[in-house]
Design an enzyme around this catalytic site. Structure first.
Site: not given
Ligand SMILES: NC(=O)c1ccc[n+]([C@@H]2O[C@H](COP(=O)([O-])OP(=O)(O)OC[C@H]3O[C@@H](n4cnc5c(N)ncnc54)[C@H](OP(=O)(O)O)[C@@H]3O)[C@@H](O)[C@H]2O)c1
Length: 313
Positions: A114, A89, A84, A147
């Site tokens: 997106k 990004y 994704d 988005h």
């Molecule tokens: N459509 C939208 O508006 C929107 C908004 C936000 C996100 N997204 C998408 O959703 C994806 C995921 O969401 P997100 O990145 O916001 O948040 P997330 O996946 O909930 O969390 C990512 C965070 O958690 C940490 N992490 C990952 N695995 C872990 C584990 N096993 N133990 C402890 N910490 C861990 C990562 O740090 P490290 O990298 O240091 O491991 C990072 O800081 C994004 O990358 C993006 O593709 C879309």
């Protein structure tokens, strides 16, 4: 025939085929192992007939170049087949490069990108979608999402449908749409998105949007499934994780999401976590755990919330 007339005819024929679609979600939309259990190969059948892997890899906010390339390479190595990204990004190029050099057939990897808010409007969206594909270099985009909703949501959506007709993308969907946005889109265009990607976790369950999407055949994709790490020390998660040998609180959140049948896209830039996060298909949260997790709702946002009109850029 002018380009505009051509676009109008294509849009009308697409709309007709989608209007006849009385698609609703049921268990049959989830393709799982023969015993019915979820696996890393589980997919969700979308309302346009294509399928999306239930589990994927998010790449925000990994930096273009080495950081994104390493992460996507590890993700593919450990079995993820769904990435994704987004034009916003800034790392589409890196994602595409790794996918195309991976040695894995293109059709086995699902790529979402997106249309960013600044590119709303018919002509700008056409340009932005084509530019995303050029940066990815993957031949086609599997899923193109808007988005977030904006002031030109309808013309943006019409252009996305045109991009699908042109083969730039295979499916079109939205992100951060509330119920009123979805209703407005349906009322004005008659074309139902295949996916709505919204923030979802036990702390942000969004029952109104979830119920609406499930009733209207829109697949739910949950972003920030790990609450960006902010809730991983919650004593309730710690207690539940302790019941399952080798599982962490991160596993509990990811398993909750896949058990809800939400398309789930955790992000990490660290090899060990990328490897560990996919390990959620060998245990099952029991009814008691799921009920306890349901009590955690507190409208907990990690970032923005464009599903509500009060949110402003
Ligand atoms: N459509 C939208 O508006 C929107 C908004 C936000 C996100 N997204 C998408 O959703 C994806 C995921 O969401 P997100 O990145 O916001 O948040 P997330 O996946 O909930 O969390 C990512 C965070 O958690 C940490 N992490 C990952 N695995 C872990 C584990 N096993 N133990 C402890 N910490 C861990 C990562 O740090 P490290 O990298 O240091 O491991 C990072 O800081 C994004 O990358 C993006 O593709 C879309």
């Amino acid at each position: 025939m002018s380009a505009l007339v051509h676009a109008a005819i294509l849009f009308a024929s697409f709309r007709l085929s989608h209007c006849q679609n009385t698609f609703e979600f049921s268990q049959s939309n989830f393709v799982s192992a023969s015993d019915g259990s979820l696996t890393i190969n589980s997919t969700v059948l979308l309302n346009d007939g294509t399928s999306i892997p239930l589990f994927g890899f998010g790449v925000y906010p990994l930096r273009v170049g080495e950081e994104t390339e390493n992460a996507v390479r590890w993700a593919l190595q450990y079995g993820y087949r769904h990435v994704d990204t987004a034009s916003n990004y800034g790392n589409e190029e890196s994602v595409g490069r790794v996918v195309m050099n991976s040695g894995i057939p293109r059709e086995e990897i699902f790529i979402t990108t997106k249309i960013w808010n600044d590119d709303h409007g018919y002509e700008k969206t056409l340009e932005a979608g084509r530019a995303s594909l050029a940066r990815l270099g993957t031949g086609y985009i599997d899923l193109l999402l808007m988005h977030a909703p904006g002031e030109q949501t309808v013309t943006t959506w019409q252009a996305m449908i045109q991009l699908k007709e042109e083969g730039v993308c295979r499916s079109v969907g939205v992100s951060n749409f509330g119920v009123h946005h979805l209703e407005e889109l349906h009322k004005t265009t008659g074309v139902t998105p295949s996916v709505n990607q919204i923030e979802l976790s036990p702390y942000l369950q969004r029952r109104d949007i979830v119920d609406y999407c499930q009733a209207h055949g829109i697949a739910l994709e949950g972003y920030s499934p790990l609450t960006r790490g902010l809730k991983l020390k919650d004593p309730i998660l710690v207690k539940i994780a302790a019941k399952y040998p080798g599982k962490t609180t991160a596993h509990v959140l990811l398993r909750w999401s896949v058990q809800q049948r939400y398309i789930t896209i955790p992000k990490s830039g660290k090899e060990e976590r990328i490897k560990a996060n996919i390990d959620v298909f060998d245990f099952n949260l029991d009814e008691e755990d799921m009920a306890e997790l349901e009590t955690l709702e507190e409208y907990f946002l990690t970032d923005w919330d464009p599903t509500v009109d009060e949110w402003k850029p």
